[in-house]
Design a protein around this motif. Structure first.
Motif, PDB file in Angstrom:
ATOM      1  N   PRO A 124       5.476   1.044  -6.193  1.00 12.85           N
ATOM      2  CA  PRO A 124       5.714  -0.085  -7.102  1.00 12.85           C
ATOM      3  C   PRO A 124       5.083  -1.392  -6.610  1.00 12.85           C
ATOM      4  O   PRO A 124       4.538  -2.164  -7.408  1.00 12.85           O
ATOM      5  N   GLU A 125       5.107  -1.618  -5.320  1.00 12.33           N
ATOM      6  CA  GLU A 125       4.503  -2.822  -4.744  1.00 12.33           C
ATOM      7  C   GLU A 125       2.978  -2.753  -4.809  1.00 12.33           C
ATOM      8  O   GLU A 125       2.311  -3.730  -5.175  1.00 12.33           O
ATOM      9  N   ALA A 126       2.418  -1.615  -4.483  1.00  5.92           N
ATOM     10  CA  ALA A 126       0.958  -1.438  -4.514  1.00  5.92           C
ATOM     11  C   ALA A 126       0.415  -1.614  -5.921  1.00  5.92           C
ATOM     12  O   ALA A 126      -0.666  -2.191  -6.106  1.00  5.92           O
ATOM     13  N   ALA A 127       1.144  -1.135  -6.925  1.00  5.49           N
ATOM     14  CA  ALA A 127       0.677  -1.231  -8.311  1.00  5.49           C
ATOM     15  C   ALA A 127       0.415  -2.670  -8.730  1.00  5.49           C
ATOM     16  O   ALA A 127      -0.407  -2.920  -9.608  1.00  5.49           O
ATOM     17  N   GLU A 128       1.093  -3.602  -8.091  1.00  6.32           N
ATOM     18  CA  GLU A 128       0.922  -5.018  -8.429  1.00  6.32           C
ATOM     19  C   GLU A 128      -0.301  -5.653  -7.770  1.00  6.32           C
ATOM     20  O   GLU A 128      -0.776  -6.677  -8.240  1.00  6.32           O
TER      21      GLU A 128
END
Length: 182
Positions: free
Chosen positions: A16-20
């Motif tokens: 979820p963090e990487a997707a941003e």
């Protein structure tokens, strides 16, 4: 090549963090997962985090493609379907029996919509990402795979000890999806 490998082995971010923050640039990306997350699969241990390497990919895959790390990782793998992602197909093949997921046949096996969403949730809760920007990632992909030895890569990786496990799971999943479509 050393800088690419170093970047791929940097501190991995949860999905979820990487997707941003995955950049709109060409390069390579590495998927990392918790130990034991995939039955029968083990990969190289990350140098500092408690995860193992599962897969290495590139974007674009050649000079005529417009894909970027962001479009490939976020668009095809994180928010995509098993129809558009080799990684998702391998994960589905390895997890379908354990998770009770259902598949159907199109031009290839794909999970039913509800189970595509379940796979996305599994990925968000289990996997981590790293990446390395590179202007022509297709020129270093084979070397990166040879050096890092990710177990889920099928192309450029036939000598990997679990290649047969992954290809066998994918074959069985394909056969089950075809049978379900009849």
């Amino acid at each position: 090549m050393d800088d690419v490998v170093a970047a791929l082995c940097s501190t991995p971010l949860p999905v979820p963090e990487a997707a941003e923050v995955v950049p709109k640039a060409p390069g390579l990306y590495a998927w990392w997962g918790r130990f034991g997350a995939l039955p029968g699969i083990s990969g190289p241990k990350h140098p500092t985090a408690p995860v193992q390497l599962l897969y290495v990919g590139i974007a674009p895959n050649g000079p005529t493609s417009a894909a970027t790390l962001r479009s490939r990782v976020v668009g095809d793998h994180i928010r995509g379907t098993t129809g558009s992602s080799t990684l998702r197909r391998s994960l589905a093949a390895l997890l379908t029996e354990q998770q009770g997921w259902r598949s159907r046949w199109t031009t290839r096996p794909v999970l039913v919509n509800r189970d595509e969403a379940a796979l996305s949730e599994w990925m968000a809760g289990t996997l981590h990402l790293t990446w390395a920007e590179h202007p022509q990632p297709w020129t270093v992909e084979a070397d990166a795979i040879a050096e890092l030895e990710p177990p889920l890569n099928q192309a450029e990786n036939r000598s990997h000890p679990v290649h047969a496990v992954v290809s066998g799971a994918r074959r069985r999943w394909r056969e089950q999806a075809r049978a379900a479509g009849r």
